[in-house]
Design an enzyme around this catalytic site. Structure first.
Site, PDB file in Angstrom:
ATOM      1  N   LYS A  42      -2.567  -5.365  37.571  1.00  0.00           N
ATOM      2  CA  LYS A  42      -3.349  -6.557  37.233  1.00  0.00           C
ATOM      3  C   LYS A  42      -3.626  -7.342  38.512  1.00  0.00           C
ATOM      4  O   LYS A  42      -2.710  -7.611  39.297  1.00  0.00           O
ATOM      5  CB  LYS A  42      -2.587  -7.445  36.250  1.00  0.00           C
TER       6      LYS A  42
HETATM    7  C1  E4P Z   1      -2.270 -10.563  29.096  1.00  0.00           C
HETATM    8  O1  E4P Z   1      -2.771  -9.725  29.824  1.00  0.00           O
HETATM    9  C2  E4P Z   1      -2.225 -11.995  29.458  1.00  0.00           C
HETATM   10  O2  E4P Z   1      -1.483 -12.203  30.616  1.00  0.00           O
HETATM   11  C3  E4P Z   1      -1.678 -12.789  28.289  1.00  0.00           C
HETATM   12  O3  E4P Z   1      -2.329 -12.366  27.110  1.00  0.00           O
HETATM   13  C4  E4P Z   1      -1.820 -14.280  28.498  1.00  0.00           C
HETATM   14  O4  E4P Z   1      -1.453 -14.930  27.309  1.00  0.00           O
HETATM   15  P1  E4P Z   1      -1.198 -16.517  27.266  1.00  0.00           P
HETATM   16  O5  E4P Z   1      -2.489 -17.221  27.506  1.00  0.00           O
HETATM   17  O6  E4P Z   1      -0.680 -16.741  25.862  1.00  0.00           O
HETATM   18  O7  E4P Z   1      -0.179 -16.820  28.312  1.00  0.00           O
END
Ligand code: E4P
Length: 220
Positions: free
Chosen positions: A83
């Site tokens: 990521k």
């Molecule tokens: C996934 O890839 C993201 O990091 C995650 O869904 C973020 O979620 P949040 O906005 O609830 O922290």
């Protein structure tokens, strides 16, 4: 639509994987910090449980460092997807990494042009955050519909992962918008499996089953 689980918790992953519906896992530094374990050890264990894309976030700030960190993360397992944040340095890193066949998931996407740029840089996945947009009074799912349309207009193959999912409706809408993947927190995933009419139906059948005369032998 592929179903990813949005957690770094081993028990949650095991429980969800046993249902047979999990195609991959997404983590982020917040989720990893809750587990109190070194990153590499944790990711290795997750990779041993799920044979699908496992997203792990790079935390470096400039593109040289992101590339170095991503190469290191990609060596953990063939299924690791790195990521990378949707900032200028992140896009530069994605360009280099895509040429090296390191799969990237460009994260923290909040606009359609950002998603277009992620695809052009060579991202395998893009993660638009619907919940965080809803939190500030935008309709997060509109972004998914816009990105789907733009990607379809140009035959772009970058996969859209609907992220920051907060409730079951987000999952239904993601599927209706034609998202490639939804990454779902454990509690939302569990809610989606339940329906009160299913529970009532099971209870009624069990009660009626008790009234059926039983044979003396092993037969039913
Ligand atoms: C996934 O890839 C993201 O990091 C995650 O869904 C973020 O979620 P949040 O906005 O609830 O922290």
């Amino acid at each position: 639509m592929k179903i990813f689980i949005d957690t770094a918790n081993i028990q949650q992953i095991k429980d969800a994987v046993d249902t047979g519906i999990i195609d991959g896992v997404t983590t982020n530094p917040t989720l990893v910090s809750r587990e109190g374990r070194p990153l590499v050890e944790l990711i290795k264990e997750i990779c041993s449980l799920v044979d699908g894309p496992i997203s792990v976030e790079a935390v470096s700030q400039n593109w040289h460092e992101i590339v170095k960190e991503a190469r290191h993360l990609a060596k953990i397992d063939k299924n690791v997807v790195v990521k990378v944040p949707l900032v200028k340095e992140g896009l530069k890193a994605v360009k280099v990494l895509s040429k090296e066949k390191v799969q990237t998931n460009v994260t923290l996407c909040f606009s359609a042009p950002q998603a277009l740029f992620a695809a052009k840089a060579g991202a395998a996945y893009v993660s638009p955050f619907v919940g965080r947009l809803d939190d500030i009074g935008h309709v997060g799912m509109d972004l998914i519909r816009d990105i789907r349309r733009i990607y379809d207009n140009y035959g772009i193959r970058t996969q859209i992962i609907v992220a920051s999912i907060r409730n079951p409706l987000h999952v239904i809408e993601a599927a209706m918008a034609g998202a490639d993947c939804a990454t779902i927190p454990y509690d939302v995933l569990m809610n989606l499996m339940k329906h009160p009419l299913t529970d009532i139906g099971v209870e009624r059948f069990l009660n009626d089953w008790k009234k059926v005369p039983k044979a003396r032998s092993p037969g039913r």
